[in-house]
Design an enzyme around this catalytic site. Structure first.
Site, PDB file in Angstrom:
ATOM      1  N   GLU A   1      44.704  30.996  40.379  1.00  0.00           N
ATOM      2  CA  GLU A   1      43.748  32.087  40.186  1.00  0.00           C
ATOM      3  C   GLU A   1      43.173  32.377  41.562  1.00  0.00           C
ATOM      4  O   GLU A   1      42.171  31.796  41.956  1.00  0.00           O
ATOM      5  CB  GLU A   1      42.665  31.675  39.183  1.00  0.00           C
ATOM      6  CG  GLU A   1      41.841  32.841  38.691  1.00  0.00           C
ATOM      7  CD  GLU A   1      40.662  33.150  39.589  1.00  0.00           C
ATOM      8  OE1 GLU A   1      40.864  33.829  40.622  1.00  0.00           O
ATOM      9  OE2 GLU A   1      39.552  32.715  39.276  1.00  0.00           O
TER      10      GLU A   1
ATOM     11  N   GLU B   1      38.789  37.419  50.660  1.00  0.00           N
ATOM     12  CA  GLU B   1      38.810  35.981  50.970  1.00  0.00           C
ATOM     13  C   GLU B   1      40.221  35.446  51.191  1.00  0.00           C
ATOM     14  O   GLU B   1      40.409  34.351  51.668  1.00  0.00           O
ATOM     15  CB  GLU B   1      38.068  35.157  49.924  1.00  0.00           C
ATOM     16  CG  GLU B   1      36.562  35.456  49.907  1.00  0.00           C
ATOM     17  CD  GLU B   1      35.784  34.605  48.951  1.00  0.00           C
ATOM     18  OE1 GLU B   1      36.349  34.213  47.904  1.00  0.00           O
ATOM     19  OE2 GLU B   1      34.599  34.320  49.228  1.00  0.00           O
TER      20      GLU B   1
END
Length: 419
Positions: A196, A205
């Site tokens: 995930e 990110e």
């Protein structure tokens, strides 16, 4: 008093910085510059935006695009361009894990993937990358019969994940490994790589880089990636309440004219994306469009540096075009031939997730009419220094469909996204 004033002026003397990447400003209060340009920073009003000068012109610049000369600056933070200490430190506490596990849409999607593929997972080897508390690994161990699951977690949460695996009697199947994906060693290659990894606006990110590196190193030929594909979706939208709250408020608060503060409000509230935005379906001015598609089998790390997409929207109803809203969808390919694909959609017509949506506000709203077209491009550009950061640049053109509207209104705006 004069002496004190002179000391203050000395303390606030400009600092010289060098641009590490090109930046195109949007609006007259932002500077445009090229990689290698020397800028004088006069003030740092926020961590994200600084007040700087280039060739006698002053304006706001994104701080993440600048750094001081290494000979003059001994800032050790540049030794960690991934900001791993902060990043993995945040996942060593329960706050983010509580948020993710409480997201039923997200967690149930992964559970459904395992459950619908339970027969095909029998005797398979699985890697759960960035496993956190190990919830996906536990799903695999309890709902299927894999021969082994490697639960990889770089943060200190891995110590607790081992306890959770034992507490749920899964230690015979699940092995917890603490370390970065780039550094861990497995005794064998895997049949399935599940993770995930998605962030705000899909890529923020850039955990996806670790997933791609693990894929190239540990996934067997013909192995399966979960998610198997991903899409970033965009829609022109209204944002009446947000605009009223942050901008229109300054017109007549308490019967006074505060409009001189509106340019400051624009810079403070609209220069960055608004995370955790919940758009109402009725605020969509057009049908949403997938602008970026990622194939997790063929995507390469180098592709992440700059990803471009195009859009062409037809306005369905008259309204005010305040900006764009973005969200993502991921798909999980079935291990079984002809098996159903599982979808996790974070858009406004699906159950809410902890990602919600991301709002990109224009500097000035544009009135649009049914039949108008909004065309343009979106560019996701990775920061060359701070590797978890990126900038989203939107170029758009509004073409009127009637004689009562302007023939064409064009705009460009860049939105830095920083941790």
């Amino acid at each position: 008093m004069q002496a004190e004033k002179e000391e203050d002026e000395d303390d606030t003397s400009p600092e010289e910085y060098v641009a590490v990447s090109n930046f195109t400003g949007s609006g007259s209060d932002q500077l445009s510059f090229s990689s290698g340009d020397a800028l004088l920073v006069h003030a740092k009003p926020s961590p994200e935006w600084w007040w700087a000068e280039l060739q006698g012109v002053i304006g706001y610049v994104p701080a993440g695009y600048l750094r001081q000369d290494a000979a003059e600056e001994e800032d050790t933070s540049l030794e960690d361009p991934w900001q791993d200490e902060e990043y993995f430190g945040s996942y060593g506490t329960l706050r983010l894990h509580l948020e993710m596990l409480s997201d039923k849409s997200r967690t149930e999607a992964y559970r459904q993937v395992v459950l619908s593929n339970s027969a095909s997972l029998r005797n398979k080897v699985v890697m759960d990358l960035g496993c956190g508390t190990g919830i996906i690994s536990l799903f695999c161990a309890q709902l299927a019969q894999p021969s082994g699951v490697y639960a990889v977690e770089a943060s200190s949460m891995a110590e607790y994940t081992r306890q959770l695996v034992k507490q749920n009697s899964c230690e015979e199947v699940v092995t917890v490994l603490q370390g970065r994906a780039e550094e861990i060693e497995l005794p064998e290659q895997v049949d399935v790589l599940v993770s995930e990894w998605m962030g705000n606006c899909l890529l923020f990110e850039f955990m996806v880089e670790s997933v791609l590196l693990a894929r190239d190193r540990w996934l067997k030929d013909g192995g399966v990636m979960w998610p198997s594909s991903a899409a970033l979706t965009l829609v022109p939208c209204q944002a009446n309440s947000y605009y009223a709250e942050k901008m229109a408020f300054w017109e007549r608060p308490y019967g006074l004219d505060f409009t001189p503060l509106q340019p400051l409000a624009q810079q403070e509230f609209f220069a960055k994306p608004k995370f955790s935005h919940l758009i109402e379906p009725n605020d969509c001015l057009t049908v949403p469009c997938d602008v970026i598609l990622l194939d997790m089998y063929t995507l390469q790390v180098k592709d992440l540096e700059e990803i471009k997409g195009q859009f062409h929207f037809c306005v369905e109803k008259s309204g005010v075009f305040h900006g764009f809203t973005a969200w993502f969808t991921v798909h999980f390919k079935s291990l079984e031939a002809g098996g159903a694909t599982v979808e996790l959609n974070t858009g406004p017509n699906s159950d809410p997730t902890h990602w919600k949506q991301t709002l990109f506000m224009l500097d000035r709203p544009v009135s649009v009419c049914a039949g108008d077209s909004i065309t343009g491009t979106i560019v996701l550009c990775r920061n060359p220094v701070w590797r978890r950061h990126m900038t989203v640049t939107l170029h758009w053109s509004v073409n009127g469909s009637t004689e009562d509207t302007d023939n064409c209104q064009v705009g460009t705006k860049s939105f830095p996204m920083w941790r």
